[in-house]
Write a protein that holds these residues in place. Structure first.
Motif, PDB file in Angstrom:
ATOM      1  N   GLU A 206       0.809  -1.231   0.000  1.00  0.00           N
ATOM      2  CA  GLU A 206       0.000   0.000   0.000  1.00  0.00           C
ATOM      3  C   GLU A 206       0.842   1.281   0.000  1.00  0.00           C
ATOM      4  O   GLU A 206       0.602   2.181  -0.824  1.00  0.00           O
ATOM      5  CB  GLU A 206      -1.006  -0.010   1.161  1.00  0.00           C
ATOM      6  N   PRO A 207       1.825   1.404   0.906  1.00  0.00           N
ATOM      7  CA  PRO A 207       2.603   2.667   0.894  1.00  0.00           C
ATOM      8  C   PRO A 207       3.403   2.862  -0.393  1.00  0.00           C
ATOM      9  O   PRO A 207       3.652   4.005  -0.794  1.00  0.00           O
ATOM     10  CB  PRO A 207       3.534   2.534   2.110  1.00  0.00           C
ATOM     11  N   ALA A 208       3.777   1.754  -1.030  1.00  0.00           N
ATOM     12  CA  ALA A 208       4.526   1.886  -2.295  1.00  0.00           C
ATOM     13  C   ALA A 208       3.627   2.408  -3.409  1.00  0.00           C
ATOM     14  O   ALA A 208       4.090   3.087  -4.332  1.00  0.00           O
ATOM     15  CB  ALA A 208       5.119   0.535  -2.685  1.00  0.00           C
ATOM     16  N   ARG A 238      -3.809 -12.151  -1.710  1.00  0.00           N
ATOM     17  CA  ARG A 238      -4.551 -11.378  -0.699  1.00  0.00           C
ATOM     18  C   ARG A 238      -3.731 -10.173  -0.217  1.00  0.00           C
ATOM     19  O   ARG A 238      -4.253  -9.073  -0.063  1.00  0.00           O
ATOM     20  CB  ARG A 238      -4.913 -12.288   0.470  1.00  0.00           C
ATOM     21  N   LEU A 239      -2.430 -10.375  -0.013  1.00  0.00           N
ATOM     22  CA  LEU A 239      -1.614  -9.324   0.603  1.00  0.00           C
ATOM     23  C   LEU A 239      -0.953  -8.393  -0.414  1.00  0.00           C
ATOM     24  O   LEU A 239      -0.698  -7.224  -0.125  1.00  0.00           O
ATOM     25  CB  LEU A 239      -0.530  -9.954   1.491  1.00  0.00           C
ATOM     26  N   PHE A 240      -0.632  -8.928  -1.585  1.00  0.00           N
ATOM     27  CA  PHE A 240       0.175  -8.148  -2.547  1.00  0.00           C
ATOM     28  C   PHE A 240      -0.439  -8.039  -3.940  1.00  0.00           C
ATOM     29  O   PHE A 240       0.037  -7.256  -4.758  1.00  0.00           O
ATOM     30  CB  PHE A 240       1.580  -8.767  -2.678  1.00  0.00           C
ATOM     31  N   GLY A 241      -1.434  -8.844  -4.232  1.00  0.00           N
ATOM     32  CA  GLY A 241      -2.031  -8.815  -5.567  1.00  0.00           C
ATOM     33  C   GLY A 241      -2.602  -7.429  -5.862  1.00  0.00           C
ATOM     34  O   GLY A 241      -3.200  -6.796  -4.997  1.00  0.00           O
ATOM     35  N   ILE A 242      -2.381  -6.956  -7.095  1.00  0.00           N
ATOM     36  CA  ILE A 242      -2.879  -5.614  -7.436  1.00  0.00           C
ATOM     37  C   ILE A 242      -4.294  -5.751  -7.995  1.00  0.00           C
ATOM     38  O   ILE A 242      -4.508  -6.268  -9.092  1.00  0.00           O
ATOM     39  CB  ILE A 242      -1.942  -4.905  -8.438  1.00  0.00           C
ATOM     40  N   ALA A 245      -8.971  -1.859  -5.878  1.00  0.00           N
ATOM     41  CA  ALA A 245      -8.902  -1.038  -4.661  1.00  0.00           C
ATOM     42  C   ALA A 245      -7.459  -0.601  -4.404  1.00  0.00           C
ATOM     43  O   ALA A 245      -7.203   0.556  -4.043  1.00  0.00           O
ATOM     44  CB  ALA A 245      -9.434  -1.835  -3.473  1.00  0.00           C
ATOM     45  N   ARG A 246      -6.523  -1.512  -4.591  1.00  0.00           N
ATOM     46  CA  ARG A 246      -5.112  -1.148  -4.371  1.00  0.00           C
ATOM     47  C   ARG A 246      -4.640  -0.171  -5.440  1.00  0.00           C
ATOM     48  O   ARG A 246      -3.933   0.803  -5.139  1.00  0.00           O
ATOM     49  CB  ARG A 246      -4.227  -2.400  -4.366  1.00  0.00           C
ATOM     50  N   LEU A 247      -5.023  -0.418  -6.679  1.00  0.00           N
ATOM     51  CA  LEU A 247      -4.592   0.492  -7.755  1.00  0.00           C
ATOM     52  C   LEU A 247      -5.103   1.909  -7.503  1.00  0.00           C
ATOM     53  O   LEU A 247      -4.441   2.888  -7.858  1.00  0.00           O
ATOM     54  CB  LEU A 247      -5.078  -0.038  -9.115  1.00  0.00           C
ATOM     55  N   ASP A 248      -6.257   2.022  -6.853  1.00  0.00           N
ATOM     56  CA  ASP A 248      -6.818   3.344  -6.580  1.00  0.00           C
ATOM     57  C   ASP A 248      -5.985   4.155  -5.584  1.00  0.00           C
ATOM     58  O   ASP A 248      -6.211   5.353  -5.423  1.00  0.00           O
ATOM     59  CB  ASP A 248      -8.267   3.216  -6.097  1.00  0.00           C
ATOM     60  N   LEU A 249      -5.017   3.529  -4.921  1.00  0.00           N
ATOM     61  CA  LEU A 249      -4.094   4.274  -4.055  1.00  0.00           C
ATOM     62  C   LEU A 249      -3.091   5.081  -4.897  1.00  0.00           C
ATOM     63  O   LEU A 249      -2.550   6.085  -4.445  1.00  0.00           O
ATOM     64  CB  LEU A 249      -3.313   3.318  -3.144  1.00  0.00           C
TER      65      LEU A 249
END
Ligand code: CP
Length: 309
Positions: A206-208, A238-242, A245-249
């Motif tokens: 997430e921070p990356a 679950r933890l690292f897959g893009i 929701a993650r891409l929206d960061l």
């Protein structure tokens, strides 16, 4: 000499010459000109000790579009199977008078070795976990084409960094061209010395991703993980897959890159792979342009691209 072995040792003007030449080559491809006589009489051998779809095919088409003769040696169907060494295989190809050997091999440094052993120009198409320079260059081309320039961009490289020659080639090129580079992945897939390269290292994704301009998602290389996959595929996804929701960061206009082949549903969710932000298909096309540029430059050594038939 004119060998293309790694981006760590390539100067910025050299990289820029290849990127500018590839721009002209892409114009040729876009005009659907698929045969020019520029490299007529030149011969290129694709010598691949590891599987490939994109790199091998694009070097073959690149050579053919420019008029060179291209031969593919798939080592599983060659005398390598009978025990012929790398050195003897290279000497055999050299004896046939070829001009360029494009080589993929599982050992780090194998392309440097080849460049010492034989006279034809060596182009590294991936050497173990070391570098994949033409992939790095096509990624720089893809980013530059969409973002205008690379300097100042925040680029997140996510996934199996440890085993990735693509990560290394990208990192060297991005740093030289002035990007801010972040890498993220599980600790088991992060090399220990990465912060010394001048990149920011994260063991959470997430921070990356926050505020990133480019998200380069790498393949989980199951074939290089001798002790089994850790984290497991399910944990990794679950933890690292893009996913969306993650891409929206990342920034709303962040580009999504993946060198391919993808493990869809593992390191990249299908809706990310096929989103408007994805340039994955364009990367393949740009790979053709980059490889045309490289064959042209190593064989002709000039800067004037002849595009008329
Ligand atoms: N990206 C890449 O090198 O793909 P191939 O292994 O299919 O050549």
């Amino acid at each position: 000499g004119r060998d293309i072995l790694e981006l760590q040792g390539m100067s910025v003007p050299e990289m820029e010459l290849i990127l500018d030449t590839a721009r002209e080559m892409k114009n040729v491809i876009d005009r659907d000109i698929k045969k020019v006589p520029t490299l007529r009489g030149k011969s290129v051998v694709n010598l691949f000790f590891e599987p490939s779809t994109r790199t091998r095919t694009s070097f073959e088409l690149a050579g053919k579009y420019l008029g060179a003769d291209v031969v593919n040696i798939t080592t599983s169907a060659s005398s390598v199977v009978k025990g012929e060494s790398l050195r003897d295989t290279l000497l055999t190809v050299e004896a046939m008078g070829v001009d360029v050997i494009v080589m993929r091999h599982e050992a780090e440094g194998s392309s440097h070795y080849a460049a010492k052993v034989v006279k034809p120009v060596i182009v590294n198409a991936g050497d173990g976990q070391h570098e994949h320079p033409t992939q790095g260059l096509l990624d720089m081309f893809s980013i530059k084409e969409k973002k205008g320039s690379i300097a100042g961009l925040k680029v997140a490289i996510i996934g199996d960094i440890l085993h990735s020659r693509v990560a290394r080639s990208n990192i060297w090129a991005l740093l030289k061209l002035g990007a801010e580079v972040r890498v993220a992945g599980p600790r088991t897939l992060l090399p220990r010395d990465m912060d010394r390269m001048g990149v920011q290292v994260y063991d959470r994704v997430e921070p990356a991703l926050e505020g990133a301009d480019v998200v380069n998602i790498l393949r989980i290389q199951k074939e290089r993980q001798q002790k089994g996959l850790f984290p497991t595929a399910r944990e990794y996804a679950r933890l690292f897959g893009i996913n969306r929701a993650r891409l929206d960061l990342a920034k709303p206009d962040a580009l999504v890159l993946h060198p391919g082949p993808m493990n869809r549903g593992l390191e990249i969710a299908p809706d990310v792979a096929y989103s408007d932000q994805s340039v994955i298909q364009e990367q393949v096309k740009n790979g053709l342009a980059i490889r045309m540029a490289i064959l042209f430059l190593v064989l002709m050594g000039g800067t004037n691209v002849e595009t008329s038939a």
